[in-house]
Structure formats: C-alpha cells, structure tokens
Design an enzyme around this catalytic site. Structure first.
Site, PDB file in Angstrom:
ATOM      1  N   LYS A 168     124.742  22.427  74.160  1.00  0.00           N
ATOM      2  CA  LYS A 168     123.683  23.427  74.200  1.00  0.00           C
ATOM      3  C   LYS A 168     124.292  24.829  74.065  1.00  0.00           C
ATOM      4  O   LYS A 168     125.408  25.059  74.523  1.00  0.00           O
ATOM      5  CB  LYS A 168     122.950  23.387  75.556  1.00  0.00           C
ATOM      6  CG  LYS A 168     122.162  22.152  75.842  1.00  0.00           C
ATOM      7  CD  LYS A 168     121.532  22.279  77.238  1.00  0.00           C
ATOM      8  CE  LYS A 168     120.798  21.047  77.662  1.00  0.00           C
ATOM      9  NZ  LYS A 168     119.610  20.747  76.902  1.00  0.00           N
ATOM     10  N   ARG A 185     116.246  10.405  77.878  1.00  0.00           N
ATOM     11  CA  ARG A 185     115.669   9.179  77.320  1.00  0.00           C
ATOM     12  C   ARG A 185     116.646   8.018  77.444  1.00  0.00           C
ATOM     13  O   ARG A 185     116.250   6.883  77.721  1.00  0.00           O
ATOM     14  CB  ARG A 185     115.284   9.387  75.856  1.00  0.00           C
ATOM     15  CG  ARG A 185     114.026  10.226  75.724  1.00  0.00           C
ATOM     16  CD  ARG A 185     113.787  10.594  74.290  1.00  0.00           C
ATOM     17  NE  ARG A 185     113.930  12.047  74.252  1.00  0.00           N
ATOM     18  CZ  ARG A 185     113.955  12.770  73.160  1.00  0.00           C
ATOM     19  NH1 ARG A 185     113.856  12.193  71.986  1.00  0.00           N
ATOM     20  NH2 ARG A 185     114.078  14.065  73.223  1.00  0.00           N
TER      21      ARG A 185
END
Length: 183
Positions: free
Chosen positions: A85, A159
């Site tokens: 990120k 996820r």
C-alpha cells in the site's frame, strides 16, 4: 496481545475458547489463511474459535449445532503484502481488525442478554506483511474446503483469511453465519 484480551474475555464471560494455530491450520488444509500469515515475522497468527452456550441449556447445547456463527476479519496490521500500500493508505491499517472486534462485541452483547441459543464466534487473526516468505501474485493456494484460489492481488488478504475461517465455521453447520469484514 489480542489473543490475551480474547482469553480474558472468554474467562470473564464463561466462553469456551480454542486457538487454531498455524500448525493446526496446516493440518486443516487452511491454505488461504496460511498464505496471508506466511509473510509475518512471528508465527502467532491463528483462527480463534469461541463458543457460547446458554447457562440453562449448557449440557444439552454442547453437542448441538450453533444457531449463529459470527465470523470476523482480524487483520491486526495490513501493509498490502507484496502489493504494498502507499504510505497514506497504510496509516490506519491497525483498524483492519475491526470486523473481529464487531463479532466479539456482538457475542458479548448476546451473552449479556442471555441469548437462549448456542453461538460460535470465529476470528481470523493475522497480519499481512511483506517479506521474502510473503505470498505473491499468481500463487495458487487451496482453502480448507478444497477450493483452489489464484492470488491476483495480495491486498485481498481479508478475503483470503476469511475464506478458511468461513469454511471452518460452515463445518459446524450453523443455521446462520454473519461475516464482519469491515475495516
């Protein structure tokens, strides 16, 4: 530290707590969760299973299926992994465990309200770090339910971790599963 807090809450509320560490998760075939945790510097990632049984029916409900399973995303820090990120996007990533906090808060509330049915709470607790052992794009992993997953982006760690946590919760055949995947 998070596991320690969960142990204290379990003792305080009379919950049964089981920690599925990386060794147990490997035996369970939880490759999606383990892909995320493999980049961590420490080997303390786990899926925590907390079980609530109403006091009046404790003996009867021990063997029964849970009415409700609460599943929470507990990514205690998220760098994005190999797909790192940018700085500003990483500042608040200690809050990526908020889904697990909501699941525990819900369990606490239902416990205090003396909810009359069995509840399971499943928390996927890990970090998503970058290292020479971190998972990467195009890796193929197999989840606990046997489904294979091709990793496209390592910042989809929630996820991945929840895939196995939901599969494990589903093995208990609850009537309802509520998944908290919040940031």
């Amino acid at each position: 530290a998070y596991r320690s807090i969960l142990q204290q809450l379990s003792k305080q509320h009379g919950w049964k707590m089981d920690i599925l560490d990386e060794a147990r998760l490997k035996r369970a075939g939880a490759g999606a969760f383990l892909a995320v945790s493999q980049g961590n510097a420490t080997r303390d990632a786990c899926i925590v299973h907390i079980a609530y049984s109403p006091h009046k029916q404790a003996a009867k409900t021990r063997k029964s299926k849970p009415t409700l399973s609460l599943v929470g995303k507990g990514i205690v820090f998220d760098t994005g992994g190999t797909n790192l990120k940018p700085f500003k996007a990483m500042l608040d990533m200690h809050q990526d465990m908020a889904g697990s906090a909501v699941a525990i808060a819900t369990l606490m509330t239902l416990t205090e309200l003396q909810y009359p049915h069995k509840i399971d709470c499943w928390l996927a607790i890990t970090e998503n770090r970058i290292s020479n052992t971190a998972y990467k794009s195009r890796d193929i992993v197999t989840a606990a339910n046997g489904i294979t997953i091709e990793v496209i982006h390592t910042d989809a760690e929630g996820r991945m971790a929840l895939a196995d946590t939901l599969a494990l919760a589903g093995q208990q055949e609850p009537e309802t599963i509520i998944d908290f995947a919040t940031l």
